[in-house]
Scaffold this motif. Structure first.
Motif, PDB file in Angstrom:
ATOM      1  N   PRO A 388       0.816  -1.220   0.000  1.00  0.00           N
ATOM      2  CA  PRO A 388       0.000   0.000   0.000  1.00  0.00           C
ATOM      3  C   PRO A 388       0.847   1.266   0.000  1.00  0.00           C
ATOM      4  O   PRO A 388       1.951   1.291   0.540  1.00  0.00           O
ATOM      5  CB  PRO A 388      -0.807  -0.118   1.297  1.00  0.00           C
ATOM      6  CG  PRO A 388       0.014  -0.999   2.182  1.00  0.00           C
ATOM      7  CD  PRO A 388       0.708  -1.964   1.278  1.00  0.00           C
ATOM      8  N   ALA A 415      -7.253   0.282   0.514  1.00  0.00           N
ATOM      9  CA  ALA A 415      -6.846  -0.860   1.331  1.00  0.00           C
ATOM     10  C   ALA A 415      -7.348  -0.703   2.764  1.00  0.00           C
ATOM     11  O   ALA A 415      -7.924   0.317   3.158  1.00  0.00           O
ATOM     12  CB  ALA A 415      -5.330  -0.995   1.305  1.00  0.00           C
ATOM     13  N   SER A 416      -7.080  -1.732   3.565  1.00  0.00           N
ATOM     14  CA  SER A 416      -7.598  -1.777   4.934  1.00  0.00           C
ATOM     15  C   SER A 416      -7.023  -0.677   5.816  1.00  0.00           C
ATOM     16  O   SER A 416      -7.601  -0.367   6.856  1.00  0.00           O
ATOM     17  CB  SER A 416      -7.298  -3.147   5.552  1.00  0.00           C
ATOM     18  OG  SER A 416      -5.897  -3.405   5.533  1.00  0.00           O
ATOM     19  N   VAL A 435      -3.820   0.464  -2.973  1.00  0.00           N
ATOM     20  CA  VAL A 435      -3.024  -0.624  -3.543  1.00  0.00           C
ATOM     21  C   VAL A 435      -3.296  -0.706  -5.043  1.00  0.00           C
ATOM     22  O   VAL A 435      -4.321  -0.233  -5.539  1.00  0.00           O
ATOM     23  CB  VAL A 435      -3.324  -1.982  -2.877  1.00  0.00           C
ATOM     24  CG1 VAL A 435      -2.885  -1.978  -1.427  1.00  0.00           C
ATOM     25  CG2 VAL A 435      -4.810  -2.329  -3.007  1.00  0.00           C
TER      26      VAL A 435
END
Length: 572
Positions: A388, A415-416, A435
């Protein structure tokens, strides 16, 4: 260099917009980079095709004018090129009163100014030329005889010359003022304004000093005062910096690393102010970029490791806050302002002479992005997800920032690690984690688009990367310490085609800085079959002591070419 950096045009006055957003620290994000051919020198911002969106006309060193039509979001369509002679500065105005924006350019090779009358659809008929006495390096526009027709003023060394407009797009013969201060060697520029408030336009000429020419209202001028403005004056901008309704002047001193601000007395004279430290300033413009109704300074600076665009926020009394840098450029030559995305904030346009592009930085108001430039992902294998990359969003305003939508385009995903939700408190920040997951080879672009309460238009973060089927292992080589004059043992890089079709190989080379300290042999040949591998064998033979860097690179058709492996070693 000095003459390329010294740029300013009359059209800057035409495109200064008053911002109506809540006052805050102005922030700028790099929105787009539009390529143009052959060394852009200067630019003019105007609506050339009557679609309500600002366009850009760029004067190029090779004798072409590039017209870039704005899409209304800070990006531009591919350029339309118009052939002219060698170009210096460029300005825009309606010379024949037909409601269409026209162009004028200084032709420094043929002792003329070139006028192109717009058709209103973004096209222009063949140019007309009007002679000047000497070689013009700069041209500006104003109505100097109060007849309602735009006139021209040029710097054609050693003259300041005035060409009165006939109102039909043609101009009379040049009237010269031989005062020997309009030197091309110093990158002279001319600003236009009514400095003594008599309803007659005056001139400010920056060459080795700042010289004032007071207009008589009939197209003639009388010499006013001269002011020391540093060691090597490069550019100027004219506006009211201290809100007293009298025009002031800011001049960049590129050699002295200062900006001189001269506050106007309203009678054609100016107070000599202490200069403001500003790196190595070049071209300059003024606008209210943060909505506090005070004029701010926007200028190009060469005082950093990488040339950049700098902003100094005005305090409203003729003083300024320390500069903040935005973006990076190779050799910027001019900056202009305009509302490029319709959100009522002043955005910035920069010409980059060395990289042959026009850069746009959008004003994001109270939203600060770090980094403020695009996210560049390395080549990524198809079917895999990159590590990321993160952008920090900070709310620099005094009220909560509401985020109503987040959209991602292209082969990219949030992304998370993303923490930006629906609201960001004043002074707080959040993270956007992105990402890259390519599904086909070649260069890929995309964006993260945020709809928020800071602007009526989405905030956009540009994304780019490249999909590839070429795997390089290991990803870098470190040769450690090696005695000068000796050669290391070889280290190998395995190149694998992870795709299902053959990849053609153009060449394998050593690139980067210390290319003579490294050598390579390889088994790659001209093709790598599906699932096949080859080897690049690298040795290190330092020529000097200290850190020595280079890269082993392979050019191929596998996407993201050339792929490279960094090489490091230390000569002892």
């Amino acid at each position: 260099m000095a003459r390329r950096r010294a740029s300013s045009t009359y059209v800057e006055v035409l495109v200064l917009f008053v911002t109506i957003a809540v006052p805050a620290s102005a922030q700028f994000e790099t929105r787009s980079s539009s390529p143009v051919q052959q060394k852009p020198l200067s630019l003019a911002v105007a609506d050339f095709n009557h679609d309500g969106r600002l366009d850009v006309a760029v004067a190029n060193f090779d004798g072409q004018v590039a017209i870039l039509f704005g899409r209304g979001d800070g990006t531009f369509q591919a350029p339309l090129y118009l052939a002219v002679s060698y170009m210096g500065s460029i300005a825009a105005a309606d010379f024949n009163h037909d409601g269409n924006m026209d162009l004028v350019m200084a032709d420094g090779l043929s002792n003329t100014v070139t006028v192109m009358l717009g058709n209103g659809d973004g096209t222009f008929p063949p140019p007309q030329t009007f002679p000047t006495t000497a070689f013009p390096s700069f041209v500006a526009v104003g109505d100097f005889n109060n007849d309602g027709n735009p006139d021209l003023v040029t710097c054609d060394e050693p003259y300041v010359s005035v060409l009165l407009g006939n109102g039909d797009g043609t101009f009379g013969s040049a009237k010269d003022y031989d005062i020997s201060f309009c030197s091309q060697a110093s990158g002279a520029v001319i600003g236009v304004g009514d400095f003594n408030r008599d309803g007659k336009l005056d001139l400010a000429v920056v060459s080795y000093d700042l010289t004032i020419l007071l207009g008589n209202g009939d197209g003639t001028f009388q010499l006013g005062q001269e002011y020391f403005a540093g060691v090597f004056d490069e550019s100027l901008t004219i506006t009211d910096f201290n809100n007293d309704h009298k025009l002031d002047i800011a001049v960049t001193d590129g050699a002295g690393n200062q900006i001189y601000v001269f506050l106007g007395n309203g009678d054609g004279t100016f107070q000599s102010e202490s200069p403001f430290g500003a790196g190595t300033p070049a071209a300059i413009a003024a606008a209210d970029v943060n909505g506090d109704r005070n004029q701010d300074l926007i200028f190009l600076t060469y005082g950093q490791t990488q040339p950049a665009l700098a902003v100094m926020l005005g305090n409203g009394d003729g003083t300024f806050q320390p500069a903040t840098n935005f973006g990076s450029f190779a050799e910027p030559t001019m900056v202009a302002t305009g509302d490029l995305n319709g959100d009522h904030n002043s955005d910035l346009v920069v010409t980059d002479f060395l990289r042959n592009f026009i850069g746009v930085l959008l004003n994001t108001g109270v939203v600060s992005f770090s980094p403020s430039t695009a996210l560049n992902f390395k080549s990524q294998l198809l079917g895999t997800i990159s590590a990321p990359q993160k952008v920090t969003l900070t709310n620099t305003g005094t009220t909560a920032l509401s985020i109503t939508a987040k959209k991602v385009s292209g082969p990219f995903q949030l992304a998370s690690g993303t923490t930006c939700g629906s609201s960001v408190a004043p002074g707080a920040n959040c993270t956007l984690s992105v990402v890259f997951q390519p599904t086909s080879i070649g260069g890929k672009t995309g964006s993260v688009s945020l709809s928020d309460s800071a602007s009526s238009k989405p905030q956009v973060i540009e994304l780019d990367g490249a999909g590839t089927v070429i795997s390089l292992s290991p990803p870098q080589l470190n040769f450690g310490s090696q005695k000068v004059g000796t050669k290391s043992a070889p280290q190998n890089v395995t190149v694998t085609n992870t795709g299902s079709t053959t990849v053609n190989v153009t060449n394998v080379t050593i690139g980067g800085y210390n290319i003579n300290d490294y050598s390579e042999t390889n088994t790659c040949g001209t093709q790598i079959g599906p699932g096949a591998s080859c080897t690049i064998s690298v040795t290190f033979a330092p020529l000097r002591t200290g850190n020595r860097t280079a890269k082993a690179q392979i050019a191929d058709t596998g996407g993201g070419s050339p792929q490279s492996v960094p090489l490091t070693g230390t000569g002892t």
